[in-house]
Design an enzyme around this catalytic site. Sequence first.
Site, PDB file in Angstrom:
ATOM      1  N   TRP A 102       0.822  -1.221   0.000  1.00 22.70           N
ATOM      2  CA  TRP A 102       0.000   0.000   0.000  1.00 22.70           C
ATOM      3  C   TRP A 102       0.845   1.256   0.000  1.00 22.70           C
ATOM      4  O   TRP A 102       0.498   2.249  -0.634  1.00 22.70           O
ATOM      5  CB  TRP A 102      -1.019  -0.015   1.139  1.00 22.70           C
ATOM      6  CG  TRP A 102      -2.123  -0.983   0.815  1.00 22.70           C
ATOM      7  CD1 TRP A 102      -2.402  -2.154   1.463  1.00 22.70           C
ATOM      8  CD2 TRP A 102      -3.055  -0.910  -0.275  1.00 22.70           C
ATOM      9  NE1 TRP A 102      -3.449  -2.796   0.851  1.00 22.70           N
ATOM     10  CE2 TRP A 102      -3.876  -2.056  -0.216  1.00 22.70           C
ATOM     11  CE3 TRP A 102      -3.286   0.014  -1.294  1.00 22.70           C
ATOM     12  CZ2 TRP A 102      -4.895  -2.300  -1.131  1.00 22.70           C
ATOM     13  CZ3 TRP A 102      -4.303  -0.226  -2.206  1.00 22.70           C
ATOM     14  CH2 TRP A 102      -5.100  -1.376  -2.114  1.00 22.70           C
ATOM     15  N   ASP A 172      -1.349   6.833   6.206  1.00 27.87           N
ATOM     16  CA  ASP A 172      -2.461   6.014   5.737  1.00 27.87           C
ATOM     17  C   ASP A 172      -2.757   5.011   6.853  1.00 27.87           C
ATOM     18  O   ASP A 172      -1.980   4.097   7.103  1.00 27.87           O
ATOM     19  CB  ASP A 172      -2.048   5.280   4.445  1.00 27.87           C
ATOM     20  CG  ASP A 172      -3.110   4.288   3.978  1.00 27.87           C
ATOM     21  OD1 ASP A 172      -4.164   4.165   4.621  1.00 27.87           O
ATOM     22  OD2 ASP A 172      -2.857   3.624   2.938  1.00 27.87           O
ATOM     23  N   LYS A 196     -12.791  -1.097   7.199  1.00 29.96           N
ATOM     24  CA  LYS A 196     -12.195  -2.133   8.055  1.00 29.96           C
ATOM     25  C   LYS A 196     -12.665  -1.954   9.511  1.00 29.96           C
ATOM     26  O   LYS A 196     -13.234  -2.855  10.093  1.00 29.96           O
ATOM     27  CB  LYS A 196     -10.674  -2.108   7.969  1.00 29.96           C
ATOM     28  CG  LYS A 196     -10.157  -2.619   6.615  1.00 29.96           C
ATOM     29  CD  LYS A 196      -9.384  -1.569   5.935  1.00 29.96           C
ATOM     30  CE  LYS A 196      -8.649  -1.874   4.670  1.00 29.96           C
ATOM     31  NZ  LYS A 196      -8.908  -2.969   3.819  1.00 29.96           N
TER      32      LYS A 196
HETATM   33  C1  PLP Z   1      -3.556   0.262   4.009  1.00 29.16           C
HETATM   34  C2  PLP Z   1      -4.473   0.480   2.853  1.00 29.16           C
HETATM   35  N1  PLP Z   1      -4.364   1.615   2.140  1.00 29.16           N
HETATM   36  C3  PLP Z   1      -5.163   1.848   1.088  1.00 29.16           C
HETATM   37  C4  PLP Z   1      -6.120   0.952   0.702  1.00 29.16           C
HETATM   38  C5  PLP Z   1      -7.009   1.270  -0.472  1.00 29.16           C
HETATM   39  O1  PLP Z   1      -8.238   1.629   0.066  1.00 29.16           O
HETATM   40  P1  PLP Z   1      -9.507   2.022  -0.825  1.00 29.16           P
HETATM   41  O2  PLP Z   1      -9.974   0.781  -1.487  1.00 29.16           O
HETATM   42  O3  PLP Z   1     -10.446   2.592   0.192  1.00 29.16           O
HETATM   43  O4  PLP Z   1      -9.069   3.048  -1.807  1.00 29.16           O
HETATM   44  C6  PLP Z   1      -6.276  -0.237   1.403  1.00 29.16           C
HETATM   45  C7  PLP Z   1      -7.309  -1.219   1.003  1.00 29.16           C
HETATM   46  O5  PLP Z   1      -7.408  -2.306   1.468  1.00 29.16           O
HETATM   47  C8  PLP Z   1      -5.431  -0.472   2.514  1.00 29.16           C
HETATM   48  O6  PLP Z   1      -5.541  -1.608   3.208  1.00 29.16           O
END
Ligand code: PLP
Length: 360
Positions: A102, A172, A196
């Site tokens: 991520w 994040d 989550k």
């Molecule tokens: C740590 C993290 N960042 C970003 C995301 C992307 O999130 P979204 O699908 O809300 O854009 C996720 C998705 O699982 C994630 O676990």
Amino acid sequence: MSKVFNFSAGPAMMPPAVLEKAQAELLNWQGLGTSVMEVSHRGKYFMEMIAECEQDFRKLFNVPANYKVLFLQGGARGQFAAIPMNLANKKGKALYLNSGHWSSTAIKEARNFTQVDEVNILNSDRTLRVEKMDFSDIAEQYDYVHYCTNETISGVEIFDVPNVGNAVLVADMSSDILSRQIDISKFGVIYAGAQKNMGPSGITIVIVREDLLGNARQETPSIWNYEVQAKSDSMINTPPTFAWYLCSLVFKYLLENGGLAAVEKRNLAKAELLYAFLDQNSFYKNYVAAENRSIMNITFTIDNDELNAKFVAEATAAGLQALKGHKVLGGMRASIYNAMPIEGVEALIEFMKKFEAENA
Ligand SMILES: Cc1ncc(COP(=O)(O)O)c(C=O)c1O
């Protein structure tokens, strides 16, 4: 139907009590004779609901008064672009700490908007460990420093806050927000998709220090402009009203159940139980260093693709859902967010013992 435990990484399980409340008031919210998703977002009842929702969130997460809380759309990925659009405007470059999937996805998106310098903070051995945490010597050359507190796919969590001196730190927290107490004053911006620990997908929370508002680039779309959204109660466009309402129920539920101190205690107990089992067992392996083991996403593997697939199929049949690891990593992953009761972890361990006895 027999008891099911849902280990999905997201959208993830919600507290059953919240779903029951939503069900009970679905057709007649606030005595209005309609559901919450059928009323104006600018009407009295909805405005009151979101004001209370923000207050509850602030109380729960101990958000200091000099931070705005925005409720936006576009998920965490939307924020991968919104962060540089709003913050990379003085020095024209940002520092990104890379700890896995991520954070590297965030880097790729940020490069569309600003110059990015990247530091790999994850060691490359079989055991995943975050190594470098002090950037105070270089951080102030950048508009901000970005990292991901919990890499959802690998199960690597960063518990210590990186030292960035007086630079703006951006995190994040999509997969560990509200799982433990943190000192928000160390951060310039925190963002997370709701799906989550906070509610359903469709809503994204951004906590932004007030002095960082008002610097967005000219071309920043209004929906991504923190200052515009802060001045419009996060309603520059029609918000995801039902998702927002469900988040409000989750925050109330968490406050009524001991707040984040109690949440953190329960989360540690669940994670310790599963890691203790993994540690005294050689059939299943977890490849994350003790100090970076996520308390939200616990990865494990049998190091045998066929047996991993058999494990997932038999676990699913036994009511233990969504244990398949992410496709980039394979193996298994148990996501044990706030809503997962300890009974779910106990049931998983019992199943793991049985599967080992039958297949080792
Ligand atoms: C740590 C993290 N960042 C970003 C995301 C992307 O999130 P979204 O699908 O809300 O854009 C996720 C998705 O699982 C994630 O676990």
